[in-house]
Design an enzyme around this catalytic site. Structure first.
Site, PDB file in Angstrom:
ATOM      1  N   CYS A   1      36.909 -79.160  95.058  1.00 35.62           N
ATOM      2  CA  CYS A   1      35.653 -78.338  94.539  1.00 35.62           C
ATOM      3  C   CYS A   1      34.392 -78.805  95.081  1.00 35.62           C
ATOM      4  CB  CYS A   1      35.810 -78.652  92.914  1.00 35.62           C
ATOM      5  SG  CYS A   1      35.652 -80.204  92.441  1.00 35.62           S
TER       6      CYS A   1
ATOM      7  N   GLU B   1      32.415 -68.745  96.992  1.00 33.43           N
ATOM      8  CA  GLU B   1      33.568 -69.965  97.159  1.00 33.43           C
ATOM      9  C   GLU B   1      34.903 -69.450  97.709  1.00 33.43           C
ATOM     10  OE1 GLU B   1      35.766 -71.649  93.823  1.00 33.43           O
ATOM     11  OE2 GLU B   1      35.069 -73.528  94.420  1.00 33.43           O
TER      12      GLU B   1
HETATM   13  N1  LIG Z   1      34.296 -78.813  89.372  1.00 29.04           N
HETATM   14  C1  LIG Z   1      35.345 -79.322  89.354  1.00 29.04           C
HETATM   15  O1  LIG Z   1      35.398 -80.565  88.891  1.00 29.04           O
HETATM   16  C2  LIG Z   1      36.471 -78.617  89.840  1.00 29.04           C
HETATM   17  C3  LIG Z   1      37.520 -79.523  90.383  1.00 29.04           C
HETATM   18  C4  LIG Z   1      38.518 -78.757  90.663  1.00 29.04           C
HETATM   19  C5  LIG Z   1      38.749 -77.484  90.987  1.00 29.04           C
HETATM   20  N2  LIG Z   1      37.708 -76.661  90.531  1.00 29.04           N
HETATM   21  C6  LIG Z   1      37.702 -75.079  90.934  1.00 29.04           C
HETATM   22  O2  LIG Z   1      38.877 -74.752  90.259  1.00 29.04           O
HETATM   23  C7  LIG Z   1      39.369 -73.475  91.050  1.00 29.04           C
HETATM   24  C8  LIG Z   1      40.651 -73.695  91.778  1.00 29.04           C
HETATM   25  O3  LIG Z   1      41.714 -73.877  90.909  1.00 29.04           O
HETATM   26  P1  LIG Z   1      42.400 -72.808  90.027  1.00 29.04           P
HETATM   27  O4  LIG Z   1      42.767 -71.604  91.107  1.00 29.04           O
HETATM   28  O5  LIG Z   1      43.775 -73.402  89.705  1.00 29.04           O
HETATM   29  O6  LIG Z   1      41.595 -72.226  88.753  1.00 29.04           O
HETATM   30  P2  LIG Z   1      42.024 -71.063  87.800  1.00 29.04           P
HETATM   31  O7  LIG Z   1      40.817 -71.032  87.142  1.00 29.04           O
HETATM   32  O8  LIG Z   1      42.666 -69.931  88.457  1.00 29.04           O
HETATM   33  O9  LIG Z   1      42.945 -71.898  86.958  1.00 29.04           O
HETATM   34  C9  LIG Z   1      42.759 -73.067  86.358  1.00 29.04           C
HETATM   35  C10 LIG Z   1      43.623 -72.962  85.055  1.00 29.04           C
HETATM   36  O10 LIG Z   1      43.284 -72.090  83.977  1.00 29.04           O
HETATM   37  C11 LIG Z   1      44.605 -71.425  83.492  1.00 29.04           C
HETATM   38  N3  LIG Z   1      44.087 -70.124  83.399  1.00 29.04           N
HETATM   39  C12 LIG Z   1      43.754 -69.089  84.046  1.00 29.04           C
HETATM   40  N4  LIG Z   1      43.293 -68.223  83.213  1.00 29.04           N
HETATM   41  C13 LIG Z   1      43.168 -68.478  81.754  1.00 29.04           C
HETATM   42  C14 LIG Z   1      42.873 -67.792  80.561  1.00 29.04           C
HETATM   43  N5  LIG Z   1      42.578 -66.627  80.463  1.00 29.04           N
HETATM   44  N6  LIG Z   1      43.174 -68.877  79.563  1.00 29.04           N
HETATM   45  C15 LIG Z   1      43.408 -70.105  79.420  1.00 29.04           C
HETATM   46  N7  LIG Z   1      43.779 -70.675  80.611  1.00 29.04           N
HETATM   47  C16 LIG Z   1      43.725 -69.917  81.787  1.00 29.04           C
HETATM   48  C17 LIG Z   1      45.238 -71.329  84.821  1.00 29.04           C
HETATM   49  O11 LIG Z   1      46.726 -71.129  84.364  1.00 29.04           O
HETATM   50  C18 LIG Z   1      45.228 -73.032  85.379  1.00 29.04           C
HETATM   51  O12 LIG Z   1      46.016 -73.778  84.728  1.00 29.04           O
HETATM   52  C19 LIG Z   1      38.306 -73.523  92.261  1.00 29.04           C
HETATM   53  O13 LIG Z   1      37.342 -72.538  91.867  1.00 29.04           O
HETATM   54  C20 LIG Z   1      37.636 -74.844  92.217  1.00 29.04           C
HETATM   55  O14 LIG Z   1      36.174 -75.207  92.574  1.00 29.04           O
HETATM   56  C21 LIG Z   1      36.473 -77.212  90.223  1.00 29.04           C
HETATM   57  O1  LIG Z   2      38.499 -80.606  93.539  1.00 29.42           O
HETATM   58  C1  LIG Z   2      37.769 -81.485  92.724  1.00 29.42           C
HETATM   59  C2  LIG Z   2      37.552 -82.573  92.663  1.00 29.42           C
HETATM   60  C3  LIG Z   2      36.962 -83.334  91.612  1.00 29.42           C
HETATM   61  C4  LIG Z   2      37.274 -84.718  91.517  1.00 29.42           C
HETATM   62  C5  LIG Z   2      36.974 -85.412  90.287  1.00 29.42           C
HETATM   63  O2  LIG Z   2      37.058 -84.887  89.113  1.00 29.42           O
HETATM   64  C6  LIG Z   2      37.049 -86.788  90.355  1.00 29.42           C
HETATM   65  O3  LIG Z   2      36.983 -87.482  91.418  1.00 29.42           O
HETATM   66  O4  LIG Z   2      36.941 -87.383  89.082  1.00 29.42           O
END
Ligand SMILES: NC(=O)c1ccc[n+]([C@@H]2O[C@H](COP(=O)([O-])OP(=O)(O)OC[C@H]3O[C@@H](n4cnc5c(N)ncnc54)[C@H](O)[C@@H]3O)[C@@H](O)[C@H]2O)c1
Ligand SMILES: O=C/C=C/C=C(\O)C(=O)O
Length: 486
Positions: A288, A390
């Protein structure tokens, strides 16, 4: 040994269901296991177990004993390091060299740091005069919020899950975790570790499944879940935020990013290249905090693009076990299609493809894996979709800039505001630019350098709330003021 059946973990026991979904490895897209999908009944059972545990031995446990158990968790994760590593790399296809440095050690460290925080955090105290000439004292007391629903993504499965489960347990809460459907293994394995060290049953529960009309939705809409913490896409976060509004439950959201790196001509050039290559391509760009927009001061622009191209082309694309692997596959065919669709959009938008832009040739069974090439573009206008949206893949656009004011305007012109990396030897300028960047995390001459006591979270549509160190206490505890008239 990898398990071929991955089960839910409810009230200290592994629980099967009659509905299964496939667990695939992205290196070949082969099915390597079956996951028991939790229905409403299993989510109900997990939440009930978590509620009961709050009132049982866990709720009554002294802080010292809780800290002792968290420290035992750290030791046991380290004891089973290789199993966690195997499981994480099977689910994600990421290089073992990466997971053994980042994912698994952080899985353990996330319990250690919050054990330390909770042991050491001071309270607040105010002494006041009362109208009748007497005095009163005010002090704060923190109680757990209750049952925390933890919804996790697939990119750093154990790291991001324990980043929430660590503080939740340290603060005395119980949790029901819904790992990503793509990466169920390490969350299940952690269940075994919980039992081994003697964490009381019901404190840590895992329900597997998807989002809508599956475990994710059942968990986040469950009335007995007291707070919800989520990491994932911004669109999913919005749905979860709406679910949390029913019953006015607290929510912590860590969401998407479209992070900019800003490279000034006076930077340490080699360090800036090394850091930007890492921030664009580590974990196959599925971080992320990763960089998808690079702004480089014009005098070094051409040289920077050439060095990035050389670095990207040197990255060895390969399997987890090969220690020379610099980049693994994307998480799934679905995500590969998404990233490749952006590669196509970049072409249509008129990008110059500096390197990559397609799928690498892979031998044998790896041909069916979710591989893409590390990709660099130049020449797009700031309005291009690949600069605005993104992508979450190993790709970045590099653009030149001429002034600090111009680059700040461009870098901030995005709906996301998670992180930035600024490369310069001028500390005053670094500070000035960092202060003006609309982000939660600004790195100077580094990237992903994490002190776990610091605040972590996003501005704008990248998140709501901060976690990390004492900041996590804001979310995982209910802060009470006690006023005693003396
Ligand atoms: N800001 C941060 O710290 C951070 C860290 C890592 C990833 N991310 C973001 O995560 C994304 C990638 O991860 P992803 O594809 O797994 O995300 P996603 O939103 O598709 O899924 C995340 C989780 O949410 C669940 N989910 C999906 N729809 C839902 C609903 N309606 N109700 C409840 N749960 C639901 C999924 O099953 C999964 O467990 C990217 O956008 C990335 O930027 C952010
Ligand atoms: O993909 C996102 C990475 C997040 C990292 C953390 O939440 C962390 O280093 O605590």
């Amino acid at each position: 040994m990898l398990q071929d059946k991955i089960l839910n973990f409810i009230n200290g026991e592994f629980v099967s269901t009659n509905k299964w979904f496939e667990n695939r490895t992205p290196i070949s897209n082969a099915v390597i296991g079956q996951v028991a999908e939790a229905g409403k009944a299993e989510v109900d059972a997990a939440v009930a177990a978590a509620q009961a545990a709050l009132k049982g031995p866990w709720g009554k446990m002294t802080l010292a004993k809780r800290v002792e158990l968290l420290e035992a968790l750290v030791a046991e994760i380290n004891n089973r390091f290789d199993e966690f590593l195997e499981a994480e790399c099977a689910d994600t296809g990421k290089p073992k060299s990466l997971a053994s440095h980042i994912d698994i050690p952080r899985g353990a460290a996330n319990f250690k740091v919050f054990a330390d925080v909770i042991k050491n955090v001071p309270g607040e105290f105010f002494d006041m005069a009362t109208p009748d000439g007497s005095t009163a004292i005010n002090y704060t007391y923190r109680s757990p919020v209750g049952v925390v629903g933890v919804i996790c993504p697939w990119n750093l499965p154990l790291l991001l899950m324990t980043w929430k489960v660590g503080p939740a347990l340290a603060c005395g809460n119980t949790v029901v975790v819904k790992p990503s459907e793509e990466t169920p293994r390490t969350a299940a394995l952690l269940g075994e570790v919980m039992n081994k060290v003697g964490i009381p049953k019901g404190v840590y529960n895992v329900v597997h499944g998807f989002g809508p009309n599956s475990a994710g939705e059942f968990l986040t809409t469950h009335p007995d879940v007291d707070a919800i913490t989520f990491t994932g896409e911004t669109r999913t976060g919005e749905i979860i935020n709406r679910a949390a509004s029913v019953g006015s439950r607290p929510v912590s959201l860590e969401m998407g990013g479209k992070n900019a790196a800003i490279v000034f001509a006076d930077c340490d050039f080699d360090a800036a290249i090394e850091g930007t290559l890492r921030s664009a391509f580590a974990n196959c760009g599925q971080v992320c905090l990763g960089t998808e927009r690079v702004y480089v001061e014009r005098p070094i622009f051409e040289k920077f693009v050439a060095a990035m191209k050389a670095g990207a082309e040197k990255l060895k694309i390969g399997v987890p076990n090969d220690l020379a692997t610099g980049m693994g596959p994307l998480i799934s065919k679905e995500h590969q299609n998404k990233v490749l669709s952006y590669f196509q959009i970049a072409k249509e938008e008129g990008a110059t493809i500096v390197t990559g832009g397609g799928v690498p040739d892979m031998p044998g069974e790896l041909q069916d894996g979710c591989w893409v090439q590390p990709t660099i573009w130049t020449g797009l206008p700031e309005t291009a979709r690949v600069i605005k949206e993104e992508i979450f893949g190993p790709c970045c656009h590099i653009a030149p800039f001429d002034s600090e004011e111009e680059v700040l305007k461009k870098a901030n012109d995005n709906i996301y505001g998670l992180a930035t990396a600024i490369w310069t030897k001028d500390v005053s300028r670094a500070n000035r630019v960092a202060q003006q960047m609309e982000v939660g995390i600004a790195w100077v001459n580094s990237w992903f350098l994490r002190d776990l006591r610091t605040a972590f979270g996003g501005a704008k549509q990248s998140g709501i709330g901060r976690e990390g160190g004492v900041h996590s206490l804001e979310f995982y505890t209910e802060l009470k003021n006690i006023c005693i008239k003396l």
